[in-house]
Design a protein around this motif. Structure first.
Motif, PDB file in Angstrom:
ATOM      1  N   GLY A 157       0.805  -1.219   0.000  1.00 17.14           N
ATOM      2  CA  GLY A 157       0.000   0.000   0.000  1.00 17.14           C
ATOM      3  C   GLY A 157       0.838   1.269   0.000  1.00 17.14           C
ATOM      4  O   GLY A 157       0.359   2.338   0.386  1.00 17.14           O
ATOM      5  N   LEU A 158       2.104   1.177  -0.428  1.00 19.19           N
ATOM      6  CA  LEU A 158       2.973   2.368  -0.446  1.00 19.19           C
ATOM      7  C   LEU A 158       2.842   3.096  -1.773  1.00 19.19           C
ATOM      8  O   LEU A 158       2.614   2.463  -2.805  1.00 19.19           O
ATOM      9  N   LEU A 159       3.023   4.401  -1.745  1.00 19.87           N
ATOM     10  CA  LEU A 159       2.948   5.175  -2.986  1.00 19.87           C
ATOM     11  C   LEU A 159       4.204   4.938  -3.821  1.00 19.87           C
ATOM     12  O   LEU A 159       5.273   4.662  -3.264  1.00 19.87           O
ATOM     13  N   PRO A 160       4.101   5.063  -5.174  1.00 24.97           N
ATOM     14  CA  PRO A 160       5.298   4.900  -5.999  1.00 24.97           C
ATOM     15  C   PRO A 160       6.350   5.952  -5.635  1.00 24.97           C
ATOM     16  O   PRO A 160       6.017   7.106  -5.374  1.00 24.97           O
ATOM     17  N   ASP A 161       7.607   5.557  -5.615  1.00 27.40           N
ATOM     18  CA  ASP A 161       8.704   6.474  -5.290  1.00 27.40           C
ATOM     19  C   ASP A 161       9.976   5.905  -5.931  1.00 27.40           C
ATOM     20  O   ASP A 161      10.653   5.058  -5.358  1.00 27.40           O
ATOM     21  N   ALA A 162      10.259   6.394  -7.153  1.00 29.64           N
ATOM     22  CA  ALA A 162      11.344   5.792  -7.940  1.00 29.64           C
ATOM     23  C   ALA A 162      12.694   5.924  -7.237  1.00 29.64           C
ATOM     24  O   ALA A 162      13.484   4.982  -7.194  1.00 29.64           O
ATOM     25  N   ARG A 163      12.945   7.088  -6.673  1.00 28.56           N
ATOM     26  CA  ARG A 163      14.244   7.314  -6.032  1.00 28.56           C
ATOM     27  C   ARG A 163      14.437   6.356  -4.847  1.00 28.56           C
ATOM     28  O   ARG A 163      15.504   5.769  -4.677  1.00 28.56           O
ATOM     29  N   ALA A 164      13.367   6.202  -4.059  1.00 30.50           N
ATOM     30  CA  ALA A 164      13.458   5.269  -2.915  1.00 30.50           C
ATOM     31  C   ALA A 164      13.644   3.840  -3.422  1.00 30.50           C
ATOM     32  O   ALA A 164      14.422   3.069  -2.856  1.00 30.50           O
ATOM     33  N   ASP A 165      12.945   3.482  -4.496  1.00 27.59           N
ATOM     34  CA  ASP A 165      13.100   2.124  -5.053  1.00 27.59           C
ATOM     35  C   ASP A 165      14.565   1.850  -5.378  1.00 27.59           C
ATOM     36  O   ASP A 165      15.105   0.780  -5.080  1.00 27.59           O
ATOM     37  N   ILE A 167      17.357   3.409  -4.325  1.00 26.33           N
ATOM     38  CA  ILE A 167      18.270   3.406  -3.174  1.00 26.33           C
ATOM     39  C   ILE A 167      18.078   2.135  -2.339  1.00 26.33           C
ATOM     40  O   ILE A 167      19.039   1.488  -1.918  1.00 26.33           O
ATOM     41  N   LEU A 168      16.812   1.741  -2.144  1.00 21.12           N
ATOM     42  CA  LEU A 168      16.566   0.544  -1.325  1.00 21.12           C
ATOM     43  C   LEU A 168      16.995  -0.731  -2.050  1.00 21.12           C
ATOM     44  O   LEU A 168      17.475  -1.676  -1.424  1.00 21.12           O
ATOM     45  N   ALA A 169      16.840  -0.754  -3.383  1.00 25.30           N
ATOM     46  CA  ALA A 169      17.273  -1.955  -4.125  1.00 25.30           C
ATOM     47  C   ALA A 169      18.791  -2.078  -4.065  1.00 25.30           C
ATOM     48  O   ALA A 169      19.339  -3.177  -3.928  1.00 25.30           O
TER      49      ALA A 169
END
Ligand code: GLA
Length: 400
Positions: A157-165, A167-169
């Motif tokens: 249920g999280l909003l899309p966030d390319a930058r976070a994707d 960094i977390l990947a």
């Protein structure tokens, strides 16, 4: 367009009907199924510059990982690999590296990174399939991480966030899987653009799509057939050598915090203070950063001749200064140039893996034919050819 399948990909190259497979593998699952895809990549130029906070010029390519996922009512994640026809399970409150089924470590690493960032994940049933060649230097692991990241984020249920994707990947790969890679692969897999390369600043994460205006030129990736065996230990060693270079250079250039901050002119004035190996490692990174800028400009202009020169300089620098090529890959690059490639270099982390070649469309068949005859005779290795297209980065759709 013909493609040969890498022997490294179990179950072939053609995507099975993943939705039908999902219902077969998880017949009791209920609720929305999310489908994500994330591409592998080929880096045009800018090797080992990303973790030095410099520049890279990768392309997302049409070899992809697909994920289908659905919530389940407990804290368990069950992942079925459609490539390996195998199932593995992990508990969200007891994550740990699997030595036996190493492919499950990438989805686990993504769950770990999301949870450590404070997100609550539901249990999930997941199907994973891909045709990014494994161990070839085309970033199959980043594609798995990004495809899982999009799916897990959506089901949480999280909003899309390319930058976070991104960094977390990368954190999944660095902290959970344990390879100290830079940010290029996850970045291009998430944000690549059809028909474009991305010029990426690995410090600020700013990026500029550069149109690939090279009429009648194909992006031909050739796998050397040399598995990237030493890759992770040697990779981590190169990182340490660069850090040592920065520490030594700071005595003369106190303003720098990364090799990215050193210009070629400054380096020429102080390089004699460095031990030989460290000097050559730094020279590769600093000169490669300059080549990325020049290559982006040449690509924008459609200047194939300059790209050919820059690719050749980059390969020589990786071979002689950074020492990450192997003899078979050097031979492959020489053969490529002799058989019609207008630009050729090793691409990716090194120690085996692939070359990237810009080949006039009308010569591609002859290029592949000549290399399949001459390369095995010279090296004892078997090449695998991938004609690639620049595609969009990761995406998400709802299946039901
Ligand atoms: C691997 C890493 C990247 C990058 C390249 C070398 O692909 O995952 O972060 O460092 O090697 O350019």
């Amino acid at each position: 367009m013909t493609r040969r399948t890498s022997a490294a990909i179990p179950n072939g190259d053609v995507m099975p009907d993943l939705e039908a497979l999902f219902h077969e593998v998880f017949p009791r699952g209920r609720g929305e199924i999310v489908a994500t895809r994330a591409p592998g990549r080929v880096n045009l130029i800018g090797e080992h510059t990303d973790y030095n906070e410099g520049f890279v010029l990768p392309v997302a390519v049409d070899r992809e990982v697909h994920v289908l996922a659905q919530r389940r009512p407990d804290d368990r994640v069950v992942v079925y690999s459609a490539n390996f026809s195998r199932r593995a399970t992990f508990e969200l409150d007891a994550l740990g590296l699997s030595a036996r089924q190493s492919w499950i470590n990438y989805p686990q690493g993504v769950a770990d990174a999301l949870q450590r960032a404070g997100h609550h994940l539901p249990g999930m049933n997941v199907i994973l399939w891909g045709n990014v060649p494994l161990g070839a230097g085309m970033s199959s692991s980043a594609a798995v991480e990004i495809a899982c990241m999009l799916a897990f984020r959506h089901l949480a249920g999280l909003l899309p966030d390319a930058r976070a994707d991104i960094i977390l990947a990368q954190r999944a790969e660095n902290s959970f899987v344990g390879v100290q890679t830079g940010i290029m692969d996850q970045f291009i897999s998430r944000l690549g653009r059809e028909g474009h390369a991305l010029l990426l600043d690995c410090r600020s994460l700013d990026y500029w799509p550069i149109p690939m205006v090279l009429p009648d030129i194909e992006l031909c990736v050739v796998h050397s057939g040399v598995p990237r065996g030493l890759a992770s230990s040697e990779y981590n060693k190169r990182r340490e050598e660069c850090a040592e270079g920065v520490a030594l250079l700071q005595a003369y250039l106190p303003h720098i915090t990364a090799l990215r901050d050193v210009s070629l002119g400054e380096f020429a004035l102080v390089e004699h203070h460095l031990p030989d190996v460290i000097r050559r490692r730094c020279r590769h990174v600093i000169s490669e950063d300059a080549r990325v800028g020049a290559a982006a400009e040449a690509l924008r202009r459609g200047d194939l001749k300059t790209l050919g020169v820059l690719f050749a300089q980059s390969h020589a620098s990786m071979r002689d200064d950074y020492e990450i090529t192997v003899a078979a890959v050097d031979t492959l690059v020489e053969l490529a140039r002799a058989h019609g490639a207008r630009a050729s270099r090793m691409t990716g982390g090194g120690f085996g893996g692939c070359t990237i070649n810009l080949v006039p469309s009308m010569h591609v068949d002859a290029f592949e034919h000549a290399i399949s005859l001459e390369y095995p005779a010279l090296t004892g290795c078997t090449p695998v050819f991938y004609r690639c297209r620049a595609v969009d980065g990761a995406g998400l759709a709802l299946v039901s």
